[in-house]
Design an enzyme around this catalytic site. Structure first.
Site, short mmCIF file in Angstrom:
data_model
loop_
_atom_site.label_atom_id
_atom_site.label_comp_id
_atom_site.label_asym_id
_atom_site.label_seq_id
_atom_site.Cartn_x
_atom_site.Cartn_y
_atom_site.Cartn_z
NE ARG A 1 -88.85 18.31 -93.62
CZ ARG A 1 -88.63 19.77 -93.24
NH1 ARG A 1 -88.52 20.65 -94.02
NH2 ARG A 1 -88.42 20.01 -91.99
CG ASP B 1 -80.82 19.34 -87.53
OD1 ASP B 1 -80.44 20.35 -86.73
OD2 ASP B 1 -82.00 19.28 -87.68
CD GLU C 1 -91.19 27.23 -81.69
OE1 GLU C 1 -90.84 26.78 -82.77
OE2 GLU C 1 -90.06 27.87 -81.03
NE ARG D 1 -55.76 -1.85 -107.05
CZ ARG D 1 -55.75 -3.17 -107.16
NH1 ARG D 1 -55.41 -3.52 -108.48
NH2 ARG D 1 -56.06 -3.88 -106.20
CG ASN E 1 -49.98 -9.85 -108.88
OD1 ASN E 1 -50.94 -10.02 -109.83
ND2 ASN E 1 -50.50 -8.86 -107.76
CB SER F 1 -43.09 -3.41 -125.48
OG SER F 1 -42.68 -2.14 -125.28
CB ALA G 1 -40.40 -6.61 -126.98
C1 UD1 Z 1 -86.98 24.67 -83.11
C2 UD1 Z 1 -87.31 25.72 -82.08
C3 UD1 Z 1 -87.48 26.97 -83.01
C4 UD1 Z 1 -86.35 27.33 -83.78
C5 UD1 Z 1 -85.82 26.21 -84.80
C6 UD1 Z 1 -84.51 26.31 -85.38
C7 UD1 Z 1 -88.58 24.73 -80.44
C8 UD1 Z 1 -89.89 24.30 -79.81
N1 UD1 Z 1 -88.64 25.43 -81.39
O1 UD1 Z 1 -88.03 24.32 -83.97
O2 UD1 Z 1 -87.68 28.21 -82.15
O3 UD1 Z 1 -86.57 28.45 -84.62
O4 UD1 Z 1 -85.74 24.88 -83.76
O5 UD1 Z 1 -84.37 25.35 -86.39
O6 UD1 Z 1 -87.79 24.47 -79.84
N2 UD1 Z 1 -85.42 17.39 -81.41
C9 UD1 Z 1 -85.43 16.24 -80.70
N3 UD1 Z 1 -86.46 15.75 -80.22
C10 UD1 Z 1 -87.70 16.18 -80.26
C11 UD1 Z 1 -88.00 17.35 -81.09
C12 UD1 Z 1 -86.71 17.79 -81.77
O7 UD1 Z 1 -84.38 15.65 -80.53
O8 UD1 Z 1 -88.80 15.68 -79.59
C13 UD1 Z 1 -84.21 17.85 -82.13
C14 UD1 Z 1 -84.33 17.54 -83.53
O9 UD1 Z 1 -83.50 16.38 -84.00
C15 UD1 Z 1 -83.42 18.80 -84.10
C16 UD1 Z 1 -83.91 20.01 -82.91
O10 UD1 Z 1 -84.43 19.27 -81.94
O11 UD1 Z 1 -82.27 18.66 -84.10
C17 UD1 Z 1 -84.59 20.71 -83.55
O12 UD1 Z 1 -85.86 20.27 -83.88
P1 UD1 Z 1 -86.73 20.73 -85.11
O13 UD1 Z 1 -88.34 19.87 -85.19
O14 UD1 Z 1 -86.00 20.66 -86.36
O15 UD1 Z 1 -87.03 22.36 -84.75
P2 UD1 Z 1 -88.60 22.86 -84.62
O16 UD1 Z 1 -89.28 22.24 -83.39
O17 UD1 Z 1 -89.07 23.30 -85.95
#
Ligand code: UD1
Ligand code: CA
Length: 456
Positions: free
Chosen positions: A16, A103, A152, A331, A384, A403, A421
Site C-alpha cells: 500500500r 514498521d 484475529e 555551501r 576559482n 563592486s 570597482a
Molecule cells: C498483526 C497481528 C494482529 C495485530 C496487528 C497489529 C497476527 C496474526 N496478527 O496483524 O493481532 O493486531 O498485527 O498491527 O500476528 N510480517 C512478517 N512476515 C509475515 C507477516 C507479517 O514479517 O509473514 C511482519 C510485517 O512486516 C509487519 C508485522 O509482521 O511488520 C505485522 O504484520 P501485518 O500483516 O501488518 O499484521 P497483521 O497480520 O494484519
C-alpha cells in the site's frame, strides 16, 4: 536479569505504499522506519537483535551494514508466526525474547522495557484500546480479566469484533516457551497463515499466565502501511521534537511549522521562526535567531548570530554575532569567524572568512581565504574554476574590493589593498595600494542610436 533477544518482524511487502523502496526504508525524520525500531531496541541492551526480512531484503540489509544485526530471511510471507519461526535457530535458550514490528517507528522503549520485565515466566503483550478496531487482533479476557486468547479480526465473531482492546503485535516471553509454542502453530484460520497470536491460547493451555499491558500512547504502536500513515507519523514525530525544544526554553513561533531531520541542539534564548528545516547535526548557540524559511544542515552557529529569511546553510560553521542573509547560501567548507556579515544573494563555498569581514550583496566567494575586516563590494566573483582545476583566492586583512570585481584565481590581494570597482584582477595585488584594471578611458558617442527590432 536474564539475557534478552529482540526479534523485529520486517518481511511484509508494504504494497500500500505504492513504492519501489521497501516499506521499512521510508523515512521518518530523515531516518528509515526500521532504524527507529533498531535504535529503540538498542536502548534495551539486548544481547541479540534479529531482523526477519523478506521483500527487498538485500537493499534493507545494505542500509544497516554498520549495525550488529542477525538477518534472517523469510522467503514466503506465511504469517507472523512463521516469521518468528525463522528466527528460532538464533534464539538463546534460557533468554527472553521481545518481538517488535519493523514498521512501527515511534516504538516506546520504556513500555517495551516494562513488558520485558513482566515476561519472566509469563507471556506479556502490549495492547491498546482502539476506537475503530477493524483489522486488528482482539484481546479476549476471562471473567477475572485474565487474557485467554487473541482472535484475529477475520476469524472473530460479531460479538468479539465489538471488543476494542487490540493486539499491538509487540510481546515478550521466555524463549523456551516461545520455541515450543511456535512448533505447535497451524494454518487453520481464515487467512491460512501461521498466526503468532495463537501462542496466547497455547500459553493458557500450558498454564502459563498471560498479561496484557494497555498503552495509552497509540502512536507508539502505530504501524505504517501507506503514505498517509507515513505523513501522519512524521508530523507526530516532529511535534514531539518541537515539544522537547519548547520545554528546554527554545522559542518556536509555530511548533507545527518546524522540521528537524536529524539533531538540533540549542542554547538559551534561541528563537526559530516558521518553516525552517534542520538536517543532520545542527547546533545553535545562545541568543541565535533564525528567521522564517531557512534550511540549515550540519552546521554550528555561535551565540548571538542572526540568520535572516530564506537562508540556505550546508556544512558550515558561523562565528558569534554574525548576520547572515536574507537569501544567503553557505555551501560546504564555509567557516565564518565572529562579527561577519553575509548578505543577500551571496554564495560562499569552501571559504574561510575572518573576524569582522563583510560580503553584503550579490557575490560568489569560493575556495577563498578572507582575512579580518575585509569589505567585499557588491557583485564580486572569485573565478576559482578554469573548467578543469580549482584555485584559491586569498584576500588579506583590511582589503577593500570594489563592486563588480572578478578575482581570477590563483590570486592574492594584499593587506589593506584597494581594488577599484569593475576590475578583472588576474595578478596579485600589492598591499596598501589601489589596483585597478578597467578599459583605459570612459568615452561617449554622440548621436549613437540604439538598435531597433527589424520587422519581418
Ligand atoms: C498483526 C497481528 C494482529 C495485530 C496487528 C497489529 C497476527 C496474526 N496478527 O496483524 O493481532 O493486531 O498485527 O498491527 O500476528 N510480517 C512478517 N512476515 C509475515 C507477516 C507479517 O514479517 O509473514 C511482519 C510485517 O512486516 C509487519 C508485522 O509482521 O511488520 C505485522 O504484520 P501485518 O500483516 O501488518 O499484521 P497483521 O497480520 O494484519
Ligand atoms: Ca497479515
Amino acid at each position: 536479569m536474564s539475557k534478552l533477544n529482540i526479534v523485529i518482524l520486517a518481511a511484509g511487502k508494504g504494497t500500500r505504499m505504492h513504492s519501489n523502496l521497501p516499506k521499512v526504508l521510508h523515512v521518518v525524520g530523515a531516518k528509515p522506519i526500521l532504524a527507529h525500531v533498531i535504535d529503540g531496541a538498542k536502548t534495551l541492551n539486548p544481547n541479540k537483535i534479529i531482523v526477519v526480512y523478506g521483500f527487498g531484503g538485500e537493499i534493507v540489509k545494505q542500509a544497516f551494514t554498520d549495525e550488529n544485526i542477525i538477518w534472517v530471511k523469510q522467503a514466503e510471507q506465511l504469517g507472523t508466526g512463521h516469521a518468528v519461526q525463522q528466527a528460532v535457530p538464533f534464539l538463546d535458550s534460557g533468554a527472553n525474547t521481545l518481538i517488535l514490528l519493523g514498521d512501527v517507528p515511534l516504538v516506546d522503549a520504556e513500555a517495551c522495557s516494562r513488558l520485558v520485565a513482566q515476561a519472566i515466566n509469563k507471556l506479556a503483550i502490549l495492547s491498546f484500546n482502539k476506537t475503530d478496531p477493524t483489522g486488528y487482533g482482539r484481546i479476549l479476557r476471562g471473567a477475572a480479566g485474565n487474557v485467554s486468547a487473541i482472535v484475529e479480526h477475520k476469524d472473530a465473531t460479531d460479538a468479539q469484533r465489538k471488543i476494542i482492546e487490540v493486539n499491538t503485535g509487540i510481546m515478550a516471553m521466555p524463549n523456551d516457551y516461545l520455541t515450543k509454542w511456535l512448533s505447535q502453530l497451524t494454518k487453520k484460520n481464515a487467512q491460512a497463515e501461521y498466526y503468532l497470536t495463537d501462542i496466547v491460547a497455547l500459553a493458557v493451555k500450558d498454564n502459563i499466565s498471560v498479561v496484557a499491558e494497555v498503552t495509552a500512547d497509540e502512536w507508539s504502536v502505530t504501524g505504517i502501511n501507506s503514505k498517509l500513515d507515513l505523513a501522519l507519523i512524521e508530523r507526530v514525530h516532529q511535534n514531539r521534537i518541537a515539544e522537547k525544544l519548547l520545554q528546554q526554553g527554545v522559542t518556536l513561533k509555530d511548533p507545527a511549522r518546524l522540521d528537524i531531520r536529524g539533531t538540533l541542539t540549542c542554547g538559551r534564548e534561541v528563537e526559530i521562526d516558521v518553516n525552517c528545516v534542520f538536517e543532520g547535526n545542527v547546533t545553535l548557540g545562545d541568543n541565535v535567531k533564525i528567521a522564517a524559511n531557512c534550511v540549515i544542515k550540519n552546521a554550528g552557529i555561535a551565540s548571538g548570530t542572526k540568520i535572516a529569511t530564506f537562508t540556505h546553510i550546508d556544512d558550515a560553521e558561523i562565528g558569534e554575532n554574525s548576520h547572515i542573509g536574507p537569501f544567503a547560501r553557505l555551501r560546504p567548507g564555509t567557516i565564518l569567524a565572529a562579527d561577519t556579515h553575509i548578505g543577500n544573494f551571496v554564495e560562499l563555498k569552501n571559504a574561510q572568512v575572518d573576524i569582522g569581514s563583510k560580503i553584503n550583496h550579490l557575490s560568489y566567494i569560493g575556495d577563498s581565504t578572507v582575512g579580518k575586516n575585509v569589505n567585499i563590494g557588491a557583485g564580486t566573483i572569485t573565478c576559482n574554476y578554469d573548467g578543469a582545476n580549482k584555485f584559491r583566492t586569498v584576500i588579506e586583512d583590511g582589503a577593500f574590493i570594489g563592486s563588480d570585481t572578478q578575482l581570477v584565481a590563483p590570486v592574492t590581494i594584499g593587506k589593506n589593498a584597494t581594488i577599484a570597482a569593475g576590475s578583472t584582477i588576474t595578478r596579485n595585488a600589492p598591499a596598501d595600494q589601489l589596483t585597478l584594471c578597467r578599459a583605459k578611458e570612459q568615452k561617449s558617442v554622440a548621436g549613437w542610436q540604439r538598435p531597433v527590432k527589424i520587422k519581418k
